[in-house]
Design an enzyme around this catalytic site. Structure first.
Site, PDB file in Angstrom:
ATOM      1  N   SER A 119     -70.162  -9.691 -19.135  1.00  0.00           N
ATOM      2  CA  SER A 119     -70.427  -9.474 -17.714  1.00  0.00           C
ATOM      3  C   SER A 119     -69.809  -8.183 -17.216  1.00  0.00           C
ATOM      4  O   SER A 119     -68.697  -7.807 -17.622  1.00  0.00           O
ATOM      5  CB  SER A 119     -69.872 -10.655 -16.899  1.00  0.00           C
ATOM      6  OG  SER A 119     -69.968 -10.387 -15.512  1.00  0.00           O
ATOM      7  N   TYR A 142     -63.089 -15.924 -13.511  1.00  0.00           N
ATOM      8  CA  TYR A 142     -64.335 -15.741 -14.267  1.00  0.00           C
ATOM      9  C   TYR A 142     -64.308 -14.442 -15.073  1.00  0.00           C
ATOM     10  O   TYR A 142     -64.573 -14.443 -16.285  1.00  0.00           O
ATOM     11  CB  TYR A 142     -65.530 -15.743 -13.313  1.00  0.00           C
ATOM     12  CG  TYR A 142     -66.799 -15.229 -13.944  1.00  0.00           C
ATOM     13  CD1 TYR A 142     -67.471 -15.977 -14.926  1.00  0.00           C
ATOM     14  CD2 TYR A 142     -67.335 -13.986 -13.584  1.00  0.00           C
ATOM     15  CE1 TYR A 142     -68.631 -15.504 -15.518  1.00  0.00           C
ATOM     16  CE2 TYR A 142     -68.497 -13.511 -14.172  1.00  0.00           C
ATOM     17  CZ  TYR A 142     -69.130 -14.266 -15.144  1.00  0.00           C
ATOM     18  OH  TYR A 142     -70.282 -13.792 -15.741  1.00  0.00           O
ATOM     19  N   LYS A 180     -79.579 -21.459  -8.291  1.00  0.00           N
ATOM     20  CA  LYS A 180     -78.264 -20.824  -8.309  1.00  0.00           C
ATOM     21  C   LYS A 180     -77.576 -20.761  -6.948  1.00  0.00           C
ATOM     22  O   LYS A 180     -76.401 -20.402  -6.858  1.00  0.00           O
ATOM     23  CB  LYS A 180     -78.367 -19.422  -8.908  1.00  0.00           C
ATOM     24  CG  LYS A 180     -78.793 -19.428 -10.373  1.00  0.00           C
ATOM     25  CD  LYS A 180     -78.766 -18.041 -10.981  1.00  0.00           C
ATOM     26  CE  LYS A 180     -77.358 -17.504 -11.105  1.00  0.00           C
ATOM     27  NZ  LYS A 180     -77.320 -16.204 -11.807  1.00  0.00           N
TER      28      LYS A 180
END
Length: 319
Positions: A119, A142, A180
Protein backbone atom coordinates in the site's frame (compact mmCIF):
# COMPACT_ATOMS: atom_id res chain seq x y z
CA UNK A 1 -4.22 -28.56 -21.45
CA UNK A 2 -4.89 -28.48 -17.70
CA UNK A 3 -5.68 -25.06 -16.26
CA UNK A 4 -3.43 -23.65 -13.59
CA UNK A 5 -5.02 -23.26 -10.16
CA UNK A 6 -4.77 -19.72 -8.81
CA UNK A 7 -5.56 -18.62 -5.25
CA UNK A 8 -6.90 -15.10 -4.83
CA UNK A 9 -7.08 -13.80 -1.26
CA UNK A 10 -9.70 -11.12 -0.81
CA UNK A 11 -11.32 -12.66 -3.88
CA UNK A 12 -14.82 -11.48 -3.01
CA UNK A 13 -13.61 -7.94 -2.43
CA UNK A 14 -13.07 -5.02 -4.74
CA UNK A 15 -9.80 -5.80 -6.56
CA UNK A 16 -10.08 -9.55 -6.04
CA UNK A 17 -13.47 -9.91 -7.71
CA UNK A 18 -12.31 -7.81 -10.65
CA UNK A 19 -9.31 -10.11 -11.01
CA UNK A 20 -11.59 -13.15 -11.06
CA UNK A 21 -13.83 -11.65 -13.74
CA UNK A 22 -10.82 -10.81 -15.87
CA UNK A 23 -9.42 -14.33 -15.46
CA UNK A 24 -12.82 -15.82 -16.28
CA UNK A 25 -12.98 -13.73 -19.46
CA UNK A 26 -9.66 -15.33 -20.46
CA UNK A 27 -10.99 -18.86 -19.92
CA UNK A 28 -9.52 -19.35 -16.43
CA UNK A 29 -11.93 -20.82 -13.87
CA UNK A 30 -9.66 -22.90 -11.59
CA UNK A 31 -9.70 -20.19 -8.96
CA UNK A 32 -9.78 -20.56 -5.17
CA UNK A 33 -11.12 -17.61 -3.22
CA UNK A 34 -9.98 -16.85 0.33
CA UNK A 35 -12.17 -14.27 2.05
CA UNK A 36 -14.82 -13.96 4.75
CA UNK A 37 -18.53 -14.62 4.45
CA UNK A 38 -19.87 -11.12 3.87
CA UNK A 39 -23.20 -11.08 2.04
CA UNK A 40 -22.52 -7.70 0.45
CA UNK A 41 -19.19 -8.88 -0.97
CA UNK A 42 -20.67 -12.13 -2.21
CA UNK A 43 -22.68 -10.05 -4.70
CA UNK A 44 -19.34 -9.21 -6.34
CA UNK A 45 -18.76 -12.86 -7.29
CA UNK A 46 -22.32 -13.91 -8.07
CA UNK A 47 -21.52 -14.28 -11.77
CA UNK A 48 -17.92 -15.46 -11.31
CA UNK A 49 -16.54 -18.97 -11.86
CA UNK A 50 -14.35 -20.53 -9.15
CA UNK A 51 -13.77 -23.97 -7.64
CA UNK A 52 -13.51 -23.35 -3.89
CA UNK A 53 -14.12 -20.69 -1.25
CA UNK A 54 -12.13 -20.68 2.01
CA UNK A 55 -12.84 -18.42 4.97
CA UNK A 56 -9.81 -16.78 6.55
CA UNK A 57 -11.75 -16.23 9.78
CA UNK A 58 -10.86 -19.74 11.03
CA UNK A 59 -7.16 -18.94 10.95
CA UNK A 60 -4.01 -19.94 9.14
CA UNK A 61 -4.20 -23.66 10.06
CA UNK A 62 -7.65 -23.91 8.48
CA UNK A 63 -6.44 -22.18 5.32
CA UNK A 64 -3.41 -24.46 5.07
CA UNK A 65 -5.53 -27.60 5.49
CA UNK A 66 -8.06 -26.43 2.89
CA UNK A 67 -5.31 -25.60 0.37
CA UNK A 68 -3.75 -29.05 0.86
CA UNK A 69 -6.67 -30.47 -1.14
CA UNK A 70 -5.51 -28.58 -4.24
CA UNK A 71 -2.43 -28.34 -6.45
CA UNK A 72 -1.74 -24.59 -6.34
CA UNK A 73 0.18 -22.84 -9.12
CA UNK A 74 0.18 -19.22 -7.87
CA UNK A 75 -1.20 -16.98 -5.14
CA UNK A 76 -2.44 -13.43 -5.73
CA UNK A 77 -2.56 -12.07 -2.18
CA UNK A 78 -4.91 -9.09 -2.36
CA UNK A 79 -6.87 -9.47 0.89
CA UNK A 80 -6.13 -7.26 3.88
CA UNK A 81 -7.71 -5.44 6.78
CA UNK A 82 -7.71 -1.94 5.28
CA UNK A 83 -9.76 -0.16 7.95
CA UNK A 84 -7.48 2.71 8.95
CA UNK A 85 -9.67 3.39 11.99
CA UNK A 86 -8.67 0.09 13.62
CA UNK A 87 -6.37 0.91 16.56
CA UNK A 88 -5.73 -2.63 17.84
CA UNK A 89 -2.28 -3.56 16.48
CA UNK A 90 -2.75 -7.28 17.30
CA UNK A 91 -5.84 -7.49 15.09
CA UNK A 92 -4.24 -5.54 12.24
CA UNK A 93 -0.89 -7.32 12.29
CA UNK A 94 -2.49 -10.75 12.49
CA UNK A 95 -4.43 -10.02 9.30
CA UNK A 96 -1.81 -8.11 7.35
CA UNK A 97 1.51 -9.45 8.60
CA UNK A 98 1.03 -12.98 9.96
CA UNK A 99 -1.29 -14.10 7.16
CA UNK A 100 0.97 -12.51 4.55
CA UNK A 101 4.00 -14.36 5.96
CA UNK A 102 2.05 -17.61 5.70
CA UNK A 103 1.31 -17.02 1.99
CA UNK A 104 4.94 -16.07 1.35
CA UNK A 105 6.25 -19.19 3.09
CA UNK A 106 3.67 -21.33 1.29
CA UNK A 107 4.72 -20.01 -2.13
CA UNK A 108 8.48 -19.99 -1.62
CA UNK A 109 8.36 -23.48 -0.11
CA UNK A 110 6.65 -24.77 -3.26
CA UNK A 111 8.49 -22.45 -5.65
CA UNK A 112 5.31 -20.91 -7.05
CA UNK A 113 4.69 -17.19 -7.72
CA UNK A 114 3.37 -14.81 -5.08
CA UNK A 115 2.09 -11.40 -6.16
CA UNK A 116 0.86 -9.41 -3.19
CA UNK A 117 -0.77 -6.06 -2.48
CA UNK A 118 1.19 -3.59 -0.42
CA UNK A 119 0.00 0.00 0.00
CA UNK A 120 1.04 3.58 -0.68
CA UNK A 121 -0.08 4.24 2.91
CA UNK A 122 3.46 3.28 4.00
CA UNK A 123 4.70 6.65 2.68
CA UNK A 124 2.54 8.67 5.06
CA UNK A 125 3.12 12.32 4.20
CA UNK A 126 6.57 11.81 2.74
CA UNK A 127 7.62 14.36 0.14
CA UNK A 128 8.40 11.48 -2.24
CA UNK A 129 6.74 8.11 -2.79
CA UNK A 130 9.88 6.13 -3.53
CA UNK A 131 10.53 2.58 -2.33
CA UNK A 132 13.25 3.44 0.16
CA UNK A 133 13.21 3.47 3.95
CA UNK A 134 14.05 7.20 3.93
CA UNK A 135 10.69 7.97 2.31
CA UNK A 136 8.52 5.54 4.29
CA UNK A 137 6.69 7.13 7.22
CA UNK A 138 3.70 4.99 8.30
CA UNK A 139 1.29 6.95 10.49
CA UNK A 140 -1.38 4.46 11.51
CA UNK A 141 -1.60 0.79 12.48
CA UNK A 142 -2.71 -0.24 8.99
CA UNK A 143 0.27 1.36 7.26
CA UNK A 144 2.68 -0.04 9.86
CA UNK A 145 1.36 -3.56 9.23
CA UNK A 146 1.93 -3.17 5.48
CA UNK A 147 5.37 -1.66 6.02
CA UNK A 148 6.37 -4.52 8.32
CA UNK A 149 5.61 -7.20 5.74
CA UNK A 150 7.41 -5.25 3.01
CA UNK A 151 10.49 -5.06 5.26
CA UNK A 152 10.33 -8.82 5.84
CA UNK A 153 10.09 -9.47 2.09
CA UNK A 154 12.99 -7.17 1.26
CA UNK A 155 15.17 -8.64 4.01
CA UNK A 156 14.69 -12.15 2.62
CA UNK A 157 14.48 -11.38 -1.11
CA UNK A 158 17.92 -12.87 -1.80
CA UNK A 159 16.73 -16.30 -0.64
CA UNK A 160 13.64 -16.60 -2.83
CA UNK A 161 13.93 -19.19 -5.61
CA UNK A 162 10.47 -18.34 -6.99
CA UNK A 163 8.83 -15.07 -8.02
CA UNK A 164 7.81 -12.65 -5.27
CA UNK A 165 6.39 -9.31 -6.40
CA UNK A 166 4.91 -6.68 -4.08
CA UNK A 167 2.77 -3.88 -5.50
CA UNK A 168 2.13 -0.73 -3.51
CA UNK A 169 -1.41 0.14 -4.53
CA UNK A 170 -2.29 3.81 -4.68
CA UNK A 171 -5.93 4.96 -4.55
CA UNK A 172 -7.93 2.48 -6.62
CA UNK A 173 -11.35 3.29 -8.07
CA UNK A 174 -13.80 1.27 -10.15
CA UNK A 175 -16.81 -1.01 -10.16
CA UNK A 176 -17.11 -3.53 -7.34
CA UNK A 177 -16.41 -1.30 -4.34
CA UNK A 178 -20.02 -0.78 -3.28
CA UNK A 179 -19.54 -2.70 -0.02
CA UNK A 180 -16.64 -0.54 1.18
CA UNK A 181 -18.70 2.33 2.66
CA UNK A 182 -16.33 4.98 4.10
CA UNK A 183 -13.33 3.16 2.60
CA UNK A 184 -14.65 3.44 -0.95
CA UNK A 185 -12.71 5.53 -3.46
CA UNK A 186 -13.16 9.28 -3.66
CA UNK A 187 -15.02 9.25 -7.02
CA UNK A 188 -17.49 6.76 -5.55
CA UNK A 189 -17.90 8.71 -2.31
CA UNK A 190 -18.33 12.06 -4.05
CA UNK A 191 -20.94 10.61 -6.39
CA UNK A 192 -22.73 9.06 -3.39
CA UNK A 193 -22.69 12.44 -1.60
CA UNK A 194 -24.45 14.08 -4.55
CA UNK A 195 -27.04 11.30 -4.73
CA UNK A 196 -27.69 11.23 -0.98
CA UNK A 197 -27.15 14.83 0.16
CA UNK A 198 -27.32 16.85 -3.01
CA UNK A 199 -23.78 18.21 -2.60
CA UNK A 200 -20.16 17.23 -1.94
CA UNK A 201 -18.63 18.30 1.37
CA UNK A 202 -14.93 18.89 0.85
CA UNK A 203 -12.25 19.21 3.53
CA UNK A 204 -10.75 22.71 3.67
CA UNK A 205 -7.19 21.46 3.14
CA UNK A 206 -5.08 21.07 0.01
CA UNK A 207 -5.19 17.31 -0.68
CA UNK A 208 -3.76 15.72 -3.81
CA UNK A 209 -3.56 11.98 -4.41
CA UNK A 210 -2.68 9.47 -7.08
CA UNK A 211 -5.64 7.46 -8.45
CA UNK A 212 -5.56 4.29 -10.52
CA UNK A 213 -8.39 2.37 -12.23
CA UNK A 214 -9.10 -1.14 -10.96
CA UNK A 215 -9.13 -2.44 -14.55
CA UNK A 216 -5.55 -1.23 -14.98
CA UNK A 217 -4.51 -2.71 -11.64
CA UNK A 218 -5.84 -6.13 -12.68
CA UNK A 219 -4.20 -5.94 -16.11
CA UNK A 220 -0.85 -5.16 -14.48
CA UNK A 221 -1.16 -8.03 -11.99
CA UNK A 222 -2.09 -10.59 -14.63
CA UNK A 223 0.63 -9.43 -17.00
CA UNK A 224 3.20 -9.77 -14.22
CA UNK A 225 1.85 -13.26 -13.52
CA UNK A 226 2.40 -14.38 -17.12
CA UNK A 227 5.50 -12.31 -17.98
CA UNK A 228 8.57 -13.18 -15.92
CA UNK A 229 10.65 -10.21 -17.11
CA UNK A 230 9.95 -8.10 -14.00
CA UNK A 231 12.54 -8.90 -11.35
CA UNK A 232 11.54 -9.86 -7.81
CA UNK A 233 10.93 -6.76 -5.75
CA UNK A 234 8.40 -4.19 -4.55
CA UNK A 235 6.99 -1.65 -6.99
CA UNK A 236 4.58 1.27 -6.96
CA UNK A 237 1.28 0.74 -8.76
CA UNK A 238 -0.31 4.11 -9.47
CA UNK A 239 -0.72 6.55 -12.34
CA UNK A 240 2.03 9.02 -11.48
CA UNK A 241 -0.48 11.85 -12.05
CA UNK A 242 -2.11 12.97 -8.78
CA UNK A 243 -5.44 14.81 -8.73
CA UNK A 244 -6.56 17.24 -6.02
CA UNK A 245 -9.73 16.59 -4.05
CA UNK A 246 -11.10 19.86 -5.43
CA UNK A 247 -10.43 18.83 -9.04
CA UNK A 248 -11.95 15.40 -8.35
CA UNK A 249 -15.10 16.98 -6.92
CA UNK A 250 -15.39 19.29 -9.93
CA UNK A 251 -14.94 16.34 -12.31
CA UNK A 252 -17.68 14.33 -10.58
CA UNK A 253 -19.99 17.35 -10.60
CA UNK A 254 -19.38 17.93 -14.33
CA UNK A 255 -20.39 14.38 -15.19
CA UNK A 256 -23.44 14.53 -12.92
CA UNK A 257 -24.59 17.78 -14.51
CA UNK A 258 -24.09 16.34 -18.02
CA UNK A 259 -26.24 13.36 -17.10
CA UNK A 260 -28.90 15.48 -15.32
CA UNK A 261 -28.18 13.90 -11.95
CA UNK A 262 -27.92 17.40 -10.48
CA UNK A 263 -28.70 20.94 -11.56
CA UNK A 264 -25.79 23.15 -12.60
CA UNK A 265 -25.42 25.26 -9.46
CA UNK A 266 -22.44 26.54 -7.49
CA UNK A 267 -23.79 24.87 -4.32
CA UNK A 268 -22.76 21.36 -5.32
CA UNK A 269 -19.39 21.64 -3.53
CA UNK A 270 -19.22 22.87 0.06
CA UNK A 271 -16.05 23.33 2.12
CA UNK A 272 -15.97 21.90 5.66
CA UNK A 273 -13.23 21.90 8.33
CA UNK A 274 -11.10 18.79 8.60
CA UNK A 275 -11.62 17.07 11.99
CA UNK A 276 -8.66 17.52 14.33
CA UNK A 277 -8.31 13.77 14.88
CA UNK A 278 -7.53 13.25 11.18
CA UNK A 279 -4.74 15.78 10.87
CA UNK A 280 -1.97 13.47 12.06
CA UNK A 281 -3.14 10.32 10.27
CA UNK A 282 -4.20 11.65 6.87
CA UNK A 283 -2.26 11.57 3.63
CA UNK A 284 -2.28 14.99 2.01
CA UNK A 285 -0.17 14.12 -1.04
CA UNK A 286 0.71 10.93 -2.92
CA UNK A 287 2.30 10.43 -6.31
CA UNK A 288 3.52 7.06 -7.57
CA UNK A 289 7.15 7.45 -8.58
CA UNK A 290 9.72 5.29 -10.36
CA UNK A 291 7.02 3.22 -12.05
CA UNK A 292 8.19 0.16 -14.00
CA UNK A 293 7.20 0.19 -17.67
CA UNK A 294 4.77 -2.69 -17.14
CA UNK A 295 2.82 -0.35 -14.81
CA UNK A 296 3.10 3.01 -16.59
CA UNK A 297 2.01 1.47 -19.88
CA UNK A 298 -1.38 0.58 -18.34
CA UNK A 299 -2.11 3.44 -15.96
CA UNK A 300 -2.06 6.62 -18.10
CA UNK A 301 -5.04 8.93 -18.75
CA UNK A 302 -6.66 8.39 -15.36
CA UNK A 303 -8.93 11.48 -15.55
CA UNK A 304 -10.72 10.02 -18.56
CA UNK A 305 -11.06 6.74 -16.68
CA UNK A 306 -12.52 8.51 -13.64
CA UNK A 307 -15.11 10.14 -15.90
CA UNK A 308 -15.96 6.74 -17.35
CA UNK A 309 -16.36 5.33 -13.85
CA UNK A 310 -18.69 8.13 -12.73
CA UNK A 311 -20.85 7.40 -15.76
CA UNK A 312 -20.84 3.69 -14.86
CA UNK A 313 -22.09 4.66 -11.40
CA UNK A 314 -24.82 6.81 -12.92
CA UNK A 315 -25.85 4.00 -15.27
CA UNK A 316 -25.96 1.57 -12.34
CA UNK A 317 -28.16 3.93 -10.33
CA UNK A 318 -30.70 4.20 -13.14
CA UNK A 319 -31.15 0.43 -13.67
Amino acid sequence: MTQKTIVITGGAGFVGSNLIRKLNSRGQSNIIIIDNYDERKLLNIKDCQFIDYITYKKGISHIEEALSKHDIDAILHIGANADVLVKDAEIMFNANYEHSRFYLDYCTGREIPLIYASSSAVYGNSSNCIIDNAFEHPHNVYSWSKWMFDKYVLANMHAFESRVIGLRFFNIFGMGEFHKDKNASLPHRFYSFIREKGFIDLFDKQIERDYVWVEDVCDVILEILTDSSLENGIYNLGSGNPISHRAMAELVVEECVKRNVSADTSSLIKSIPMPEELLNSFQFHTKAEELPEIVSRHTAHNKEKIRKYVNQLIDRSTI
